[in-house]
Design a protein around this motif. Structure first.
Motif, PDB file in Angstrom:
ATOM      1  N   LYS A  74      44.008  87.998  16.783  1.00  0.00           N
ATOM      2  CA  LYS A  74      44.772  87.410  17.896  1.00  0.00           C
ATOM      3  C   LYS A  74      43.881  86.492  18.734  1.00  0.00           C
ATOM      4  O   LYS A  74      44.315  85.426  19.167  1.00  0.00           O
ATOM      5  N   ILE A  75      42.633  86.909  18.949  1.00  0.00           N
ATOM      6  CA  ILE A  75      41.689  86.047  19.672  1.00  0.00           C
ATOM      7  C   ILE A  75      41.501  84.743  18.906  1.00  0.00           C
ATOM      8  O   ILE A  75      41.505  83.662  19.503  1.00  0.00           O
ATOM      9  N   ARG A  76      41.351  84.839  17.595  1.00  0.00           N
ATOM     10  CA  ARG A  76      41.169  83.633  16.780  1.00  0.00           C
ATOM     11  C   ARG A  76      42.415  82.749  16.837  1.00  0.00           C
ATOM     12  O   ARG A  76      42.323  81.531  16.941  1.00  0.00           O
ATOM     13  N   GLU A  77      43.600  83.372  16.779  1.00  0.00           N
ATOM     14  CA  GLU A  77      44.843  82.605  16.894  1.00  0.00           C
ATOM     15  C   GLU A  77      44.887  81.869  18.228  1.00  0.00           C
ATOM     16  O   GLU A  77      45.216  80.675  18.285  1.00  0.00           O
ATOM     17  N   ASN A  78      44.557  82.569  19.305  1.00  0.00           N
ATOM     18  CA  ASN A  78      44.549  81.938  20.630  1.00  0.00           C
ATOM     19  C   ASN A  78      43.548  80.790  20.693  1.00  0.00           C
ATOM     20  O   ASN A  78      43.824  79.757  21.311  1.00  0.00           O
ATOM     21  N   GLU A  79      42.414  80.985  20.058  1.00  0.00           N
ATOM     22  CA  GLU A  79      41.394  79.930  20.007  1.00  0.00           C
ATOM     23  C   GLU A  79      41.929  78.696  19.275  1.00  0.00           C
ATOM     24  O   GLU A  79      41.762  77.564  19.733  1.00  0.00           O
ATOM     25  N   LEU A  80      42.596  78.921  18.159  1.00  0.00           N
ATOM     26  CA  LEU A  80      43.176  77.809  17.405  1.00  0.00           C
ATOM     27  C   LEU A  80      44.251  77.076  18.206  1.00  0.00           C
ATOM     28  O   LEU A  80      44.300  75.848  18.230  1.00  0.00           O
ATOM     29  N   LEU A  81      45.115  77.840  18.841  1.00  0.00           N
ATOM     30  CA  LEU A  81      46.256  77.250  19.547  1.00  0.00           C
ATOM     31  C   LEU A  81      45.899  76.707  20.925  1.00  0.00           C
ATOM     32  O   LEU A  81      46.717  76.042  21.560  1.00  0.00           O
ATOM     33  N   SER A  82      44.692  76.964  21.390  1.00  0.00           N
ATOM     34  CA  SER A  82      44.297  76.554  22.739  1.00  0.00           C
ATOM     35  C   SER A  82      44.333  75.037  22.943  1.00  0.00           C
ATOM     36  O   SER A  82      44.392  74.578  24.082  1.00  0.00           O
ATOM     37  N   VAL A  83      44.332  74.263  21.878  1.00  0.00           N
ATOM     38  CA  VAL A  83      44.370  72.802  22.005  1.00  0.00           C
ATOM     39  C   VAL A  83      45.794  72.280  22.209  1.00  0.00           C
ATOM     40  O   VAL A  83      45.984  71.088  22.449  1.00  0.00           O
ATOM     41  N   LEU A  84      46.786  73.170  22.135  1.00  0.00           N
ATOM     42  CA  LEU A  84      48.184  72.764  22.288  1.00  0.00           C
ATOM     43  C   LEU A  84      48.720  73.195  23.648  1.00  0.00           C
ATOM     44  O   LEU A  84      48.426  74.297  24.118  1.00  0.00           O
ATOM     45  N   SER A  85      49.549  72.325  24.233  1.00  0.00           N
ATOM     46  CA  SER A  85      50.228  72.681  25.483  1.00  0.00           C
ATOM     47  C   SER A  85      51.396  73.620  25.166  1.00  0.00           C
ATOM     48  O   SER A  85      51.793  73.768  24.001  1.00  0.00           O
ATOM     49  N   ASN A 108      56.918  75.323  16.973  1.00  0.00           N
ATOM     50  CA  ASN A 108      57.694  76.475  16.515  1.00  0.00           C
ATOM     51  C   ASN A 108      59.103  76.068  16.105  1.00  0.00           C
ATOM     52  O   ASN A 108      59.630  76.535  15.089  1.00  0.00           O
ATOM     53  N   CYS A 109      59.714  75.198  16.879  1.00  0.00           N
ATOM     54  CA  CYS A 109      61.048  74.685  16.547  1.00  0.00           C
ATOM     55  C   CYS A 109      61.003  73.897  15.237  1.00  0.00           C
ATOM     56  O   CYS A 109      61.862  74.067  14.369  1.00  0.00           O
ATOM     57  N   ALA A 110      59.988  73.061  15.090  1.00  0.00           N
ATOM     58  CA  ALA A 110      59.844  72.266  13.868  1.00  0.00           C
ATOM     59  C   ALA A 110      59.654  73.174  12.653  1.00  0.00           C
ATOM     60  O   ALA A 110      60.256  72.944  11.596  1.00  0.00           O
ATOM     61  N   PHE A 111      58.839  74.216  12.779  1.00  0.00           N
ATOM     62  CA  PHE A 111      58.628  75.153  11.666  1.00  0.00           C
ATOM     63  C   PHE A 111      59.943  75.810  11.259  1.00  0.00           C
ATOM     64  O   PHE A 111      60.246  75.930  10.077  1.00  0.00           O
ATOM     65  N   GLU A 112      60.719  76.253  12.236  1.00  0.00           N
ATOM     66  CA  GLU A 112      62.011  76.878  11.936  1.00  0.00           C
ATOM     67  C   GLU A 112      62.924  75.922  11.191  1.00  0.00           C
ATOM     68  O   GLU A 112      63.556  76.288  10.199  1.00  0.00           O
ATOM     69  N   LYS A 113      63.014  74.677  11.661  1.00  0.00           N
ATOM     70  CA  LYS A 113      63.862  73.686  11.010  1.00  0.00           C
ATOM     71  C   LYS A 113      63.386  73.389   9.585  1.00  0.00           C
ATOM     72  O   LYS A 113      64.199  73.281   8.664  1.00  0.00           O
ATOM     73  N   LEU A 114      62.083  73.244   9.417  1.00  0.00           N
ATOM     74  CA  LEU A 114      61.537  72.949   8.090  1.00  0.00           C
ATOM     75  C   LEU A 114      61.747  74.114   7.122  1.00  0.00           C
ATOM     76  O   LEU A 114      62.071  73.895   5.946  1.00  0.00           O
ATOM     77  N   GLN A 115      61.595  75.336   7.605  1.00  0.00           N
ATOM     78  CA  GLN A 115      61.838  76.499   6.750  1.00  0.00           C
ATOM     79  C   GLN A 115      63.293  76.561   6.323  1.00  0.00           C
ATOM     80  O   GLN A 115      63.599  76.820   5.156  1.00  0.00           O
ATOM     81  N   GLU A 116      64.184  76.316   7.242  1.00  0.00           N
ATOM     82  CA  GLU A 116      65.612  76.343   6.914  1.00  0.00           C
ATOM     83  C   GLU A 116      65.959  75.222   5.925  1.00  0.00           C
ATOM     84  O   GLU A 116      66.706  75.441   4.971  1.00  0.00           O
ATOM     85  N   GLN A 117      65.417  74.031   6.146  1.00  0.00           N
ATOM     86  CA  GLN A 117      65.673  72.919   5.234  1.00  0.00           C
ATOM     87  C   GLN A 117      65.122  73.215   3.840  1.00  0.00           C
ATOM     88  O   GLN A 117      65.775  72.942   2.836  1.00  0.00           O
TER      89      GLN A 117
END
Length: 153
Positions: free
Chosen positions: A116-127, A135-144
């Motif tokens: 989880k710390i590593r995930e937070n570190e990775l995602l820290s560059v995103l607002s 997350n919305c884009a991933f959901e749409k792409l998975q459904e497509q």
């Protein structure tokens, strides 16, 4: 045969996504592979069973997106290391259900905060907005992708 459009692999979305997935996966893999001596497949099995009811090997493989042999090898090694336990499947006597042993639960409790710390570190560059958008884009792409696969079967 003359091609009208050249495929630039570096700009090809599936290629970009595969490269990103590999890089992100590797940043987490150094945690569970190093000190904890788990393979990527074993980590997936551990993480899935930590958050699910007992499952049979096929269900675990499906959920972990693993082929039958890699899933089977991971499960076998984890049973040998006493990280998993087999329990009776009252709904289907031909298969056993698998669950984390006390050792598996303990290992997961040590690993989960670290990844989880590593995930937070990775995602820290995103607002927050970028996280919501991705997350919305991933959901749409998975459904497509599901719809396209369904159409081609």
């Amino acid at each position: 045969m003359k091609m009208t459009k050249q495929l630039n692999l570096e700009n090809f979305f599936p290629y970009q996504l595969a490269k990103l997935q590999a890089m992100v996966s590797n940043t987490v893999a150094d945690i569970y592979m190093g000190e904890f001596n788990l393979s990527k497949q074993e980590w997936r099995v551990l993480a899935i069973l930590a958050n699910q009811k007992p499952m049979n090997a096929k269900e675990i493989g499906d959920k972990a997106d693993l082929e039958k042999m890699p899933a089977s090898r991971a499960i076998k090694k984890m049973i040998e290391r006493a990280l998993l336990e087999k329990i009776e499947n009252t709904n289907d006597k031909r298969s056993s259900l698998l669950t984390l042993s006390e050792g598996g639960k303990s290992l997961y409790q040590k690993l989960a905060p670290l990844v989880k710390i590593r995930e937070n570190e990775l995602l820290s560059v995103l607002s927050r907005q970028e996280l919501t958008t991705i997350n919305c884009a991933f959901e749409k792409l998975q459904e497509q992708a599901k719809q396209i696969i369904k159409q081609t079967q």
